[in-house]
Write an enzyme that holds these catalytic residues in place. Structure first.
Site, PDB file in Angstrom:
ATOM      1  N   LYS A 282       3.912  22.288  18.936  1.00 32.07           N
ATOM      2  CA  LYS A 282       2.607  22.802  19.353  1.00 32.07           C
ATOM      3  C   LYS A 282       2.386  22.560  20.849  1.00 32.07           C
ATOM      4  CE  LYS A 282       1.010  20.167  16.126  1.00 32.07           C
ATOM      5  NZ  LYS A 282       0.247  19.416  15.115  1.00 32.07           N
TER       6      LYS A 282
ATOM      7  N   SER B  21      -0.815  11.263  18.616  1.00 36.53           N
ATOM      8  CA  SER B  21      -1.568  12.492  18.836  1.00 36.53           C
ATOM      9  C   SER B  21      -3.048  12.191  19.092  1.00 36.53           C
ATOM     10  CB  SER B  21      -1.379  13.451  17.661  1.00 36.53           C
ATOM     11  OG  SER B  21      -1.852  14.734  17.960  1.00 36.53           O
TER      12      SER B  21
ATOM     13  N   GLU C  41      -4.497  25.937  11.614  1.00 33.93           N
ATOM     14  CA  GLU C  41      -5.955  25.900  11.625  1.00 33.93           C
ATOM     15  C   GLU C  41      -6.502  24.699  12.389  1.00 33.93           C
ATOM     16  OE1 GLU C  41      -5.123  22.593   9.247  1.00 33.93           O
ATOM     17  OE2 GLU C  41      -4.126  24.535   9.305  1.00 33.93           O
ATOM     18  N   SER C  42      -5.649  23.686  12.611  1.00 35.50           N
ATOM     19  CA  SER C  42      -6.082  22.455  13.270  1.00 35.50           C
ATOM     20  C   SER C  42      -5.871  22.509  14.785  1.00 35.50           C
ATOM     21  CB  SER C  42      -5.342  21.257  12.678  1.00 35.50           C
ATOM     22  OG  SER C  42      -3.935  21.450  12.756  1.00 35.50           O
TER      23      SER C  42
END
Length: 540
Positions: A404, A146, A386-387
């Protein structure tokens, strides 16, 4: 000493990519050493070859374990595999293919030998399984750490639902992989990677965007878009989106280099592709006045960053609130009872938005995997962290991705501008006028391994405090309200503020997430009292 955070990387910051690859093959992990074992976090196994934490033996063992796990689950369909732009992703992809072919698994790789974002793999799994009912189901692997620094590698498994594997699956895979490493890889079958099927991840993903985003509105409004892949796997995707749909879209930085020499340094002066960080996005912010919106993605494009001329880089929490407000007002075919999914460390302004929309709030622990069942059956139309990670349903209320999707959320910003005539920054200010203007921050507090272990199992009942920063405490949570799952820490709530404390998985600290609707000074008071309350509970 002056921090270099937000300044461009220098030669001394760059990895020796040849040394990183050489270490991948030459260093052999010892399964009896904890730091050299396979450990699956919330997003797979990550580490650096230089630390003997991500090496050929790890990936061979992980892949063999995944093959065996999918057999126990009756998953016998094809496996979609893609990799991002990290230097270790190529070698790890080769190792994985050798093991998959050695085990006679039907494998799909990118037809153009291109990089593949996480959401494109999730999309491919869901599309295949939807179009082949009754046949053996597909699953996938994404080779990515990531947003981690260039020296790191990552490897994650997505089962047939298309999202991140749950803890039961990752524990099984990790245990079996470590067993294989301890036995000198006896039982790992490998073969030359031949006979692999090609799949056009990019074309299939981009062609389907019309079913989830109002592309026509973006085109008609001539929204001027800048997209920065931050040297990651979304480079070809943004190029094709602009070309296929005739959008006014510029890929502001099409460069790919596994050393990431064009990046600005993160808060700790490391190269990291986190599009929610103002330091990482400093180079993107240079373009903020050239476009109506400039977006950023991390290396596997599962995170998003949104930059507007009037607001700069939006706080991820702020954008989630705007996205939720907009989507639930502009998707008439979504189920009327579809909930709004958020992690319990996301901003409480989302709670106010949910209430104003008359929608149920579904609050879950940290980790996108918790949203998967709801996204699959349509009972949760939006899941956000939140990230800066989120995904939502197609216009017809069916699943798009169960992982995501940073490309999707970045493109949504253009739809919002086109349809409302306002920037996401303007719309957030309107939300604060209605609900108040929260101040949010995450900080770290020192903790021993023993204290972290205790915090991870702490019950809300262990918190004896009755007040937080002058307000009565109304909830002490160790289980998430949405699904009753363990938080892996605690959350303490008042009418005007909250904090959550969770142990770090990688450092000797615990994380304090906190928010106040009474300003920065009150937030500082919340943070100070949070540390005292947690430390007392850990000593008790």
């Amino acid at each position: 000493m002056t921090s270099r955070a937000g300044t461009y990387a220098q030669e001394s910051d760059l990895i020796d990519d040849e040394a990183v690859v050489r270490a991948y093959y030459e260093l052999k992990p010892d399964a009896s050493i904890p730091a050299q074992r396979v450990v699956f976090g919330t997003s797979g196994h990550r580490g650096s070859s230089l630390d003997t934490a991500f090496n050929e033996d790890h990936i061979a063992a992980c892949t063999q374990a995944i093959v065996e796990y999918r057999e126990t689950q009756g998953t016998t369909g094809p496996l979609f595999i893609g990799a991002d732009t990290h230097v270790l992703s190529g070698p790890a992809m080769t190792t994985a293919l050798e093991v998959l072919i050695g085990n006679q698994v039907e494998v799909y790789t990118d037809a153009h030998d291109d990089y593949v974002p996480t959401p494109a793999v999730s999309h491919a799994i869901i599309k295949y399984n939807r179009e082949h009912p009754g046949l053996p189901q597909a699953d996938g692997i994404v080779v990515t750490p990531s947003h981690n620094p260039p020296r790191d590698g990552g490897f994650k498994y997505n089962p047939p639902h298309g999202g991140p594997a749950d803890t039961d699956a990752t524990s099984w895979i990790a245990n079996r992989a470590n067993e294989l490493i301890a036995n000198g890889l006896k039982g790992v079958d490998r073969a030359e990677p031949s006979g692999v099927e090609g799949y056009d991840f990019c074309e299939e993903y981009v062609a389907d965007l019309v079913n989830i985003i109002d592309i026509d509105a973006i085109k008609a409004a001539r929204v001027k878009i800048g997209a920065d892949p931050l040297g990651g796997a979304s480079v070809s995707y943004w190029k094709l989106i602009g070309e296929k749909y005739g959008l006014d879209l510029t890929v502001v930085n099409p460069r790919v280099d596994p050393k990431w020499p064009f990046m600005t340094l993160d808060w700790d002066e490391k190269i990291r592709m986190d599009p929610s960080s103002k330091f990482v996005m400093a180079s993107v912010l240079e373009h903020k006045d050239e476009y109506q919106v400039v977006t950023g993605n991390d290396a596997d494009a599962d995170r998003h960053g949104i930059v507007t001329p009037d607001g700069g880089l939006l706080n991820p929490n702020h954008y989630l609130a705007v996205a939720i407000q907009y989507l639930y007002s502009h998707r008439p075919d979504w189920r009327a009872d579809a909930a709004i999914g958020k992690t319990l460390v996301s901003s409480s302004i989302i709670d106010h938005v949910a209430e104003s929309l008359g929608r149920r709030l579904w609050e879950v622990p940290v980790g996108f995997k918790w949203f998967v069942p709801g996204l699959v059956d349509g009972s949760v139309a939006f899941g956000g962290e939140e990230s800066a990670g989120a995904s939502f349903l197609r216009k017809d209320g069916t699943a798009w991705t169960t992982d995501k999707d940073g490309i999707l959320l970045a493109l949504l910003a253009s739809e919002i501008i086109a349809v409302t005539g306002k920037s996401p920054s303007q719309l957030y200010r309107e939300l604060t006028e209605k609900f108040g203007d929260p101040v949010y921050e995450r900080i770290d507090a020192a903790a021993t391994k023993e204290q972290k272990a205790k915090l991870g199992k702490l019950s809300g009942d262990a918190i004896t405090a009755t007040e937080l920063a002058g307000d009565p405490i109304v909830a002490k949570l160790s289980e998430a309200p949405g699904n009753g799952a363990a938080v892996g820490g605690v959350k303490v709530v008042t009418e005007n503020a909250w904090f959550a404390a969770r142990p770090s998985g990688t450092e000797d600290v615990y994380k304090i997430y906190a928010e106040s609707f009474k300003g920065a000074e009150h937030l500082a008071q919340v943070q100070a009292e949070a540390k005292r309350i947690v430390d007392e509970a850990l000593e008790g």
